[in-house]
Each structure stands twice: as C-alpha cells, then as structure tokens.
Write a protein that holds these residues in place. Structure first.
Motif, mmCIF file in Angstrom:
data_model
loop_
_atom_site.group_PDB
_atom_site.id
_atom_site.type_symbol
_atom_site.label_atom_id
_atom_site.label_comp_id
_atom_site.label_asym_id
_atom_site.label_seq_id
_atom_site.Cartn_x
_atom_site.Cartn_y
_atom_site.Cartn_z
ATOM 1 N N GLY A 86 -8.931 15.522 83.841
ATOM 2 C CA GLY A 86 -9.702 16.478 84.610
ATOM 3 C C GLY A 86 -11.173 16.400 84.297
ATOM 4 O O GLY A 86 -11.606 15.652 83.407
ATOM 5 N N PRO A 87 -11.977 17.195 85.012
ATOM 6 C CA PRO A 87 -13.435 17.126 84.890
ATOM 7 C C PRO A 87 -13.983 17.936 83.718
ATOM 8 O O PRO A 87 -14.946 18.681 83.862
ATOM 9 C CB PRO A 87 -13.908 17.680 86.234
ATOM 10 N N LEU A 88 -13.344 17.792 82.561
ATOM 11 C CA LEU A 88 -13.763 18.478 81.341
ATOM 12 C C LEU A 88 -14.059 17.427 80.277
ATOM 13 O O LEU A 88 -13.192 16.613 79.940
ATOM 14 C CB LEU A 88 -12.662 19.418 80.841
ATOM 15 N N THR A 89 -15.292 17.451 79.753
ATOM 16 C CA THR A 89 -15.677 16.571 78.648
ATOM 17 C C THR A 89 -15.725 17.391 77.373
ATOM 18 O O THR A 89 -16.342 18.458 77.338
ATOM 19 C CB THR A 89 -17.052 15.935 78.915
ATOM 20 N N LEU A 90 -15.074 16.911 76.322
ATOM 21 C CA LEU A 90 -15.069 17.583 75.028
ATOM 22 C C LEU A 90 -15.980 16.826 74.063
ATOM 23 O O LEU A 90 -15.896 15.598 73.948
ATOM 24 C CB LEU A 90 -13.655 17.646 74.455
ATOM 25 N N VAL A 91 -16.849 17.558 73.397
ATOM 26 C CA VAL A 91 -17.715 16.982 72.365
ATOM 27 C C VAL A 91 -17.075 17.278 71.018
ATOM 28 O O VAL A 91 -16.942 18.440 70.617
ATOM 29 C CB VAL A 91 -19.138 17.557 72.447
ATOM 30 N N LEU A 92 -16.669 16.213 70.327
ATOM 31 C CA LEU A 92 -15.849 16.322 69.120
ATOM 32 C C LEU A 92 -16.452 15.516 67.980
ATOM 33 O O LEU A 92 -17.226 14.577 68.222
ATOM 34 C CB LEU A 92 -14.431 15.793 69.405
ATOM 35 N N PRO A 93 -16.095 15.829 66.731
ATOM 36 C CA PRO A 93 -16.571 15.016 65.606
ATOM 37 C C PRO A 93 -16.058 13.576 65.717
ATOM 38 O O PRO A 93 -14.902 13.339 66.085
ATOM 39 C CB PRO A 93 -15.964 15.712 64.378
ATOM 40 N N VAL A 94 -16.922 12.638 65.411
ATOM 41 C CA VAL A 94 -16.572 11.222 65.471
ATOM 42 C C VAL A 94 -15.501 10.899 64.431
ATOM 43 O O VAL A 94 -15.559 11.381 63.292
ATOM 44 C CB VAL A 94 -17.829 10.371 65.217
ATOM 45 N N ARG A 95 -14.522 10.101 64.814
ATOM 46 C CA ARG A 95 -13.566 9.554 63.841
ATOM 47 C C ARG A 95 -14.177 8.291 63.248
ATOM 48 O O ARG A 95 -14.589 7.380 63.978
ATOM 49 C CB ARG A 95 -12.227 9.242 64.522
ATOM 50 N N LEU A 96 -14.257 8.229 61.933
ATOM 51 C CA LEU A 96 -14.852 7.064 61.280
ATOM 52 C C LEU A 96 -14.064 5.805 61.636
ATOM 53 O O LEU A 96 -12.842 5.822 61.723
ATOM 54 C CB LEU A 96 -14.882 7.270 59.760
ATOM 55 N N GLY A 97 -14.813 4.719 61.845
ATOM 56 C CA GLY A 97 -14.168 3.456 62.171
ATOM 57 C C GLY A 97 -13.577 3.412 63.561
ATOM 58 O O GLY A 97 -12.638 2.651 63.810
ATOM 59 N N ASN A 98 -14.142 4.210 64.484
ATOM 60 C CA ASN A 98 -13.545 4.280 65.824
ATOM 61 C C ASN A 98 -13.864 3.065 66.690
ATOM 62 O O ASN A 98 -13.306 2.918 67.781
ATOM 63 C CB ASN A 98 -13.961 5.566 66.552
ATOM 64 N N GLY A 99 -14.769 2.211 66.247
ATOM 65 C CA GLY A 99 -15.056 0.987 66.986
ATOM 66 C C GLY A 99 -16.055 1.134 68.107
ATOM 67 O O GLY A 99 -16.442 0.135 68.729
ATOM 68 N N LEU A 100 -16.513 2.353 68.392
ATOM 69 C CA LEU A 100 -17.485 2.556 69.459
ATOM 70 C C LEU A 100 -18.857 2.027 69.042
ATOM 71 O O LEU A 100 -19.223 2.086 67.868
ATOM 72 C CB LEU A 100 -17.609 4.044 69.796
ATOM 73 N N ALA A 101 -19.597 1.531 70.009
ATOM 74 C CA ALA A 101 -20.982 1.135 69.746
ATOM 75 C C ALA A 101 -21.792 2.386 69.412
ATOM 76 O O ALA A 101 -21.729 3.379 70.135
ATOM 77 C CB ALA A 101 -21.555 0.442 70.975
ATOM 78 N N ASP A 102 -22.545 2.342 68.303
ATOM 79 C CA ASP A 102 -23.321 3.507 67.877
ATOM 80 C C ASP A 102 -24.264 4.005 68.971
ATOM 81 O O ASP A 102 -24.493 5.203 69.120
ATOM 82 C CB ASP A 102 -24.136 3.169 66.618
#
Length: 311
Positions: A86-102
C-alpha cells in the motif's frame, strides 16, 4: 540520447540488474527505479533527477521478508506493516549489513521502506530479486508523473519506462516514522492519517513543519510546475484555474479536481491536471480552496510545496 522502452517486466528487470535506470508504475506515481544495492546506479538517480544528495530515497520491496533484511522492525513497526502492500512508507532504523548503498539513505541511520500495491511493480521487484530505490520519476522539485507519457516528457525520452497505465492514487505515499511507542507522519500522502489511525487503533502525530529532512518529500519547495501558484483563491484574467467542487464561471483555462468535491478523485487528478494547465504556457495558476481533511491533507501539502518560493 533517447532510450527504447522495455516491453515486458523481464526486459525492465534486465536493465535494473545491469545497473541501469528504469521508470515504472506504482499505485501512487511513477518511480525512477535503480538497484538499491548498487551505489553507482543509485547515484545516477540523483544525477538524472538533479536531486539534492541529502534527500533520501524510498526503498521499494517485493515482500515483508525482503524489507526485514533492510531495517529493524519493532512490534509497533510490524503492526504498521500490516497495511502493506500500500501507499505507506515506514521510516525505520537501519539493519546493519543490509547491503543498501549508503547514498540511498543520504547518510541517515534510518531507511524509508514500502511495498507498493501495484501488480506490475511487485512483478518487477520479484524479477529483479533486489530492493529498488525509486523516487518519483521527474526532474527534482517538479510535478510527479502519473503516466508513462509524463515521464518521457519530463526526461525528454532519456529514461526507459515500463508502462503500467495511469496511477490510481495520483499522489505519493504517506511517510510515517516509527519510534518506540509512537508513529509520526513526516509527509501526508495517498493513505490518510485518519485511515492509518483507524486501522491501527492509535494516534499518529505530525512532524513539525520545520523538522530536519528525515525522509523524501520534506523539502519546502517541491512538486512544482513551471507556472507559479496562488492558493485558496479565485482566478484573475490571464491566469489558469485549478478548481475544486462547485466552481465559479471562468473564461480562462480551467480544470476541476473534482466537481463533486470527492477528495479521492481530487488526489488522483492533482498532478495530471497541474501538468495539463502548466503545458498551456500560463505564468500563474490560481487554485481553489481544498478542505484540509482526509486526503485533503496530502493535496494541500503538495500545493503548498508547489507554491513555495524556489531557489
């Protein structure tokens, strides 16, 4: 340089897996997608949009399992995630080592995540097998696109687009930050704050207007047409008019967000009608008052940012 558009989900997925950009439809607006784990691909989003590097991106996930690899989910976050897709974005604490580009998180210790409610978007995410960073597919600060044609127009054909038809919501997702025991709305959007409160049985606070940028869509000047806007007013000679509800007779160019006063219809038409009026070459668009309830909160948020002074 123009690009040929992908004809299938697999064609689009191949572009994204190769580190290229591809725009695609969601239920809210079209997103400019890139592999969120590929720093060069994410940087090309910022470069293509002309987007400030301190403005983080929403990360789109195929399912909750993918989202859980990127962020820490508290019990309250899990309750809120029940509203996905759905059209809801949640802002959450980053999980360490998540692999996302900083760069996708703009140096923050939080990440903005959602699962889109659109069959083509979900099929694309599944085919890529990775989370996709996907802000609105428009030059930064300009009107968000709700059709593939508007994406092509905005980028002069330089970005391939997977056409999923017109977006049914017409405004971006609602962004909510999840704190330990509280939800805080950072940006009003396509799911009304009241509806979130009703679904979850709790109150959603609203961030201060001058809060630091902690999520996409919080810049003061944003979502703007080329023309200037005058809000909560009636039109003058030489202007265009964006009406709502029972409108006054006006000889100039006019679009009505919803003659019946339906806020869902108004949200769906907002960017499309601003695109149309802007395309007529007018210097000023007068905008009728829109009630600040339900989805009116998101509509007025976009209009106020569109009317704000520009750098």
């Amino acid at each position: 340089m123009t690009h040929s558009d992908p004809k299938t989900v697999e064609d689009a997925a191949a572009l994204l897996r190769a580190g290229q950009l591809c725009a695609f439809a969601t239920e809210t607006v079209y997103g400019l997608g890139a592999d969120a784990t590929n720093a060069d691909a994410v940087l090309s989003i910022y470069e293509t949009k002309g987007r400030p590097r301190f403005n983080p991106l929403i990360i789109h996930c195929a399912d909750l399992a993918m989202a859980e690899t990127l962020a820490e989910f508290s019990p309250l976050a899990r309750r809120a995630a029940a509203l996905w897709p759905g059209p809801l974005t949640l802002v959450l604490p980053v999980r360490l080592g998540n692999g996302l580009a900083d760069v996708a998180m703009a140096g923050l210790d939080t990440v903005a995540i959602r699962i889109p409610d659109h069959p083509l978007a979900l099929a694309l995410l599944a085919a890529v097998g990775k989370p996709l960073a996907a802000p609105s597919a428009n030059p930064s600060g300009r009107l968000s696109p709700t059709t593939a044609f508007q994406v092509r127009l905005g980028f002069d054909g330089r970005v391939p687009v997977l056409d999923g038809g017109p977006c049914r919501a017409g405004v971006e997702s609602t962004i909510v930050r999840v704190l330990e025991d509280q939800l805080v709305q950072l940006r009003a959007g396509a799911i009304a704050r009241h509806d979130i409160e009703q679904a979850l049985g709790l109150t959603v606070a609203v961030a201060d207007k001058d809060a630091a940028v902690a999520a996409p869509g919080m810049l003061v000047s944003h979502y703007a047409p080329n023309a200037s806007l005058r809000l909560d007013t009636t039109p003058k000679a030489g202007e265009a008019y964006l009406a709502f509800g029972k409108a006054q007779d006006f000889a100039g160019p006019t679009r009505n967000l919803s003659p019946s006063g339906d806020l869902h219809e108004a949200a769906r038409n907002l960017f499309a009608m601003l695109h149309e009026l802007d395309g007529l070459g007018t210097d000023m668009i007068a905008v009728a008052p829109v009630p600040d309830r339900g989805l009116g909160e998101a509509i007025n948020d976009r209009l106020q940012r569109a009317a704000a002074p520009r750098d």
